[in-house]
Design a protein around this motif. Structure first.
Motif, PDB file in Angstrom:
ATOM      1  N   PRO A 128      35.852  34.666  40.893  1.00  0.00           N
ATOM      2  CA  PRO A 128      34.890  35.484  40.139  1.00  0.00           C
ATOM      3  C   PRO A 128      33.492  35.485  40.761  1.00  0.00           C
ATOM      4  CG  PRO A 128      36.193  34.151  38.647  1.00  0.00           C
ATOM      5  CD  PRO A 128      36.494  33.669  40.041  1.00  0.00           C
ATOM      6  N   GLU A 129      33.021  34.325  41.201  1.00  0.00           N
ATOM      7  CA  GLU A 129      31.687  34.223  41.805  1.00  0.00           C
ATOM      8  C   GLU A 129      31.614  35.036  43.102  1.00  0.00           C
ATOM      9  OE1 GLU A 129      28.731  30.823  43.739  1.00  0.00           O
ATOM     10  OE2 GLU A 129      30.560  30.195  42.727  1.00  0.00           O
ATOM     11  N   LEU A 130      32.656  34.968  43.910  1.00  0.00           N
ATOM     12  CA  LEU A 130      32.658  35.676  45.193  1.00  0.00           C
ATOM     13  C   LEU A 130      32.792  37.184  45.001  1.00  0.00           C
ATOM     14  CD1 LEU A 130      34.834  33.188  47.283  1.00  0.00           C
ATOM     15  CD2 LEU A 130      32.338  33.284  47.057  1.00  0.00           C
ATOM     16  N   ILE A 131      33.563  37.611  43.991  1.00  0.00           N
ATOM     17  CA  ILE A 131      33.655  39.041  43.670  1.00  0.00           C
ATOM     18  C   ILE A 131      32.300  39.540  43.179  1.00  0.00           C
ATOM     19  CG2 ILE A 131      34.628  40.724  42.049  1.00  0.00           C
ATOM     20  CD1 ILE A 131      37.287  39.208  42.243  1.00  0.00           C
ATOM     21  N   ALA A 132      31.675  38.794  42.262  1.00  0.00           N
ATOM     22  CA  ALA A 132      30.371  39.198  41.709  1.00  0.00           C
ATOM     23  C   ALA A 132      29.317  39.321  42.804  1.00  0.00           C
ATOM     24  CB  ALA A 132      29.918  38.201  40.640  1.00  0.00           C
ATOM     25  N   LEU A 154      45.142  34.431  37.887  1.00  0.00           N
ATOM     26  CA  LEU A 154      44.307  34.932  38.970  1.00  0.00           C
ATOM     27  C   LEU A 154      42.851  35.020  38.507  1.00  0.00           C
ATOM     28  CD1 LEU A 154      44.090  36.086  41.851  1.00  0.00           C
ATOM     29  CD2 LEU A 154      44.507  38.339  40.863  1.00  0.00           C
ATOM     30  N   LEU A 155      42.625  35.604  37.347  1.00  0.00           N
ATOM     31  CA  LEU A 155      41.284  35.670  36.753  1.00  0.00           C
ATOM     32  C   LEU A 155      41.384  35.377  35.266  1.00  0.00           C
ATOM     33  CD1 LEU A 155      40.017  38.930  38.473  1.00  0.00           C
ATOM     34  CD2 LEU A 155      39.102  36.635  38.843  1.00  0.00           C
ATOM     35  N   ASP A 156      40.529  34.523  34.781  1.00  0.00           N
ATOM     36  CA  ASP A 156      40.485  34.247  33.354  1.00  0.00           C
ATOM     37  C   ASP A 156      39.807  35.398  32.622  1.00  0.00           C
ATOM     38  OD1 ASP A 156      41.666  31.708  33.596  1.00  0.00           O
ATOM     39  OD2 ASP A 156      39.719  30.772  34.021  1.00  0.00           O
ATOM     40  N   ALA A 157      40.163  35.612  31.369  1.00  0.00           N
ATOM     41  CA  ALA A 157      39.556  36.657  30.552  1.00  0.00           C
ATOM     42  C   ALA A 157      38.043  36.480  30.539  1.00  0.00           C
ATOM     43  CB  ALA A 157      40.103  36.612  29.137  1.00  0.00           C
ATOM     44  N   GLY A 158      37.316  37.561  30.794  1.00  0.00           N
ATOM     45  CA  GLY A 158      35.865  37.530  30.766  1.00  0.00           C
ATOM     46  C   GLY A 158      35.195  36.958  31.992  1.00  0.00           C
ATOM     47  N   LEU A 160      34.850  38.305  34.940  1.00  0.00           N
ATOM     48  CA  LEU A 160      34.127  39.322  35.720  1.00  0.00           C
ATOM     49  C   LEU A 160      33.204  40.103  34.809  1.00  0.00           C
ATOM     50  CD1 LEU A 160      36.862  40.857  38.054  1.00  0.00           C
ATOM     51  CD2 LEU A 160      35.213  39.065  38.573  1.00  0.00           C
ATOM     52  N   GLN A 161      32.014  40.398  35.294  1.00  0.00           N
ATOM     53  CA  GLN A 161      31.057  41.169  34.516  1.00  0.00           C
ATOM     54  C   GLN A 161      31.383  42.660  34.511  1.00  0.00           C
ATOM     55  OE1 GLN A 161      28.733  39.620  32.637  1.00  0.00           O
ATOM     56  NE2 GLN A 161      29.757  37.791  33.377  1.00  0.00           N
ATOM     57  N   GLU A 162      31.987  43.135  35.595  1.00  0.00           N
ATOM     58  CA  GLU A 162      32.396  44.535  35.672  1.00  0.00           C
ATOM     59  C   GLU A 162      33.655  44.633  36.519  1.00  0.00           C
ATOM     60  OE1 GLU A 162      29.602  46.441  38.999  1.00  0.00           O
ATOM     61  OE2 GLU A 162      28.470  45.605  37.308  1.00  0.00           O
ATOM     62  N   LYS A 163      34.362  45.744  36.326  1.00  0.00           N
ATOM     63  CA  LYS A 163      35.632  45.888  37.039  1.00  0.00           C
ATOM     64  C   LYS A 163      35.386  46.110  38.531  1.00  0.00           C
ATOM     65  CE  LYS A 163      36.379  50.836  36.687  1.00  0.00           C
ATOM     66  NZ  LYS A 163      37.350  51.864  36.475  1.00  0.00           N
ATOM     67  N   LEU A 164      36.390  45.846  39.302  1.00  0.00           N
ATOM     68  CA  LEU A 164      36.341  46.024  40.740  1.00  0.00           C
ATOM     69  C   LEU A 164      37.435  47.009  41.119  1.00  0.00           C
ATOM     70  CD1 LEU A 164      35.250  45.159  43.546  1.00  0.00           C
ATOM     71  CD2 LEU A 164      36.966  43.345  43.520  1.00  0.00           C
ATOM     72  N   ASP A 165      37.063  48.175  41.598  1.00  0.00           N
ATOM     73  CA  ASP A 165      38.038  49.186  42.002  1.00  0.00           C
ATOM     74  C   ASP A 165      38.558  48.883  43.394  1.00  0.00           C
ATOM     75  OD1 ASP A 165      37.925  50.830  39.677  1.00  0.00           O
ATOM     76  OD2 ASP A 165      36.000  51.631  40.363  1.00  0.00           O
ATOM     77  N   LEU A 166      39.886  48.973  43.538  1.00  0.00           N
ATOM     78  CA  LEU A 166      40.550  48.685  44.800  1.00  0.00           C
ATOM     79  C   LEU A 166      41.403  49.871  45.211  1.00  0.00           C
ATOM     80  CD1 LEU A 166      41.801  45.094  43.924  1.00  0.00           C
ATOM     81  CD2 LEU A 166      39.723  45.693  45.166  1.00  0.00           C
ATOM     82  N   LYS A 167      41.662  49.949  46.520  1.00  0.00           N
ATOM     83  CA  LYS A 167      42.538  50.993  47.062  1.00  0.00           C
ATOM     84  C   LYS A 167      43.720  50.311  47.738  1.00  0.00           C
ATOM     85  CE  LYS A 167      42.763  54.701  50.404  1.00  0.00           C
ATOM     86  NZ  LYS A 167      42.058  55.435  51.452  1.00  0.00           N
ATOM     87  N   LEU A 168      44.929  50.653  47.292  1.00  0.00           N
ATOM     88  CA  LEU A 168      46.133  50.114  47.905  1.00  0.00           C
ATOM     89  C   LEU A 168      46.323  50.764  49.271  1.00  0.00           C
ATOM     90  CD1 LEU A 168      48.705  48.351  47.630  1.00  0.00           C
ATOM     91  CD2 LEU A 168      49.823  50.367  46.636  1.00  0.00           C
TER      92      LEU A 168
END
Length: 186
Positions: A128-132, A154-158, A160-168
């Motif tokens: 979470p810290e590295l994504i943020a 993988l990630l606990d509820a809450g 992330l502050q905002e979603k992260l959009d990914l492309k497969l």
């Protein structure tokens, strides 16, 4: 700037654990291939202690299958950074391991700005810290055909502050039923 790649094994129900499956030769060869463009491994203490000295012992003794031995040799040769407040230099497996004590996001940013190949991150606790901080550029998840119902998500509820959009960008189906998913941050 270097690419930071997050990779992990995961169950269908979202639990992360390197012991959920028994990787086939085909899957071990895939893992070895993912290390071709990597010259730095970035771990938290728990994941580091799960991986080492196990894989360095396999590399030294050639005690695994042929595919495990290939992976172990490649994986063990890569420089590593471990984020830990409790490990001492005598607790790490090899001379190519550096310990950092705090602020993993700032340290990873410094490493990302240095010349080199990819940095592989394998730490659920720091994710979470590295994504943020915007530091993860790609995700390589191997989904195992198992439902475990317990363990570390993988990630606990809450978390992330905002979603992260990914492309497969790539999907690989293995005979074992595992699926490798490669996503890029959009």
């Amino acid at each position: 700037m270097r690419t930071v790649s997050f990779g992990l094994n995961i169950s269908i129900d979202g639990y992360c654990d390197h012991t959920i499956g028994n990787p086939s030769e085909e899957l071990m060869d895939y893992f070895t291939g993912t290390m071709d463009d990597v010259d730095l491994l970035f771990f938290g203490r728990v994941m580091y202690q799960l991986m080492f000295p196990y894989w360095s012992d396999v590399a030294e003794n050639q005690s695994g299958t042929a595919a495990e031995n290939r992976f172990a040799q490649r994986f063990s040769a890569i420089d590593r950074v471990v984020v830990s407040r409790s490990l001492d230099s005598g607790d790490v497996d090899h001379t190519n391991t550096q310990i950092i004590r705090s602020n993993p996001a700032a340290e990873l940013l410094k490493l990302k700005q240095q010349p080199g190949k990819k940095i592989s991150v394998d730490s659920v606790s720091m994710l979470p810290e590295l994504i943020a901080a915007g530091l993860i550029d790609e995700f390589n998840l191997v989904v195992h055909p198992v439902i475990v119902g317990k363990g570390r998500l993988l990630l606990d509820a809450g978390s992330l502050q905002e979603k992260l959009d990914l492309k497969l960008v790539n999907t690989i189906h293995f005979k074992s039923g595992c699926i490798a998913l490669h996503y890029l941050k959009q």
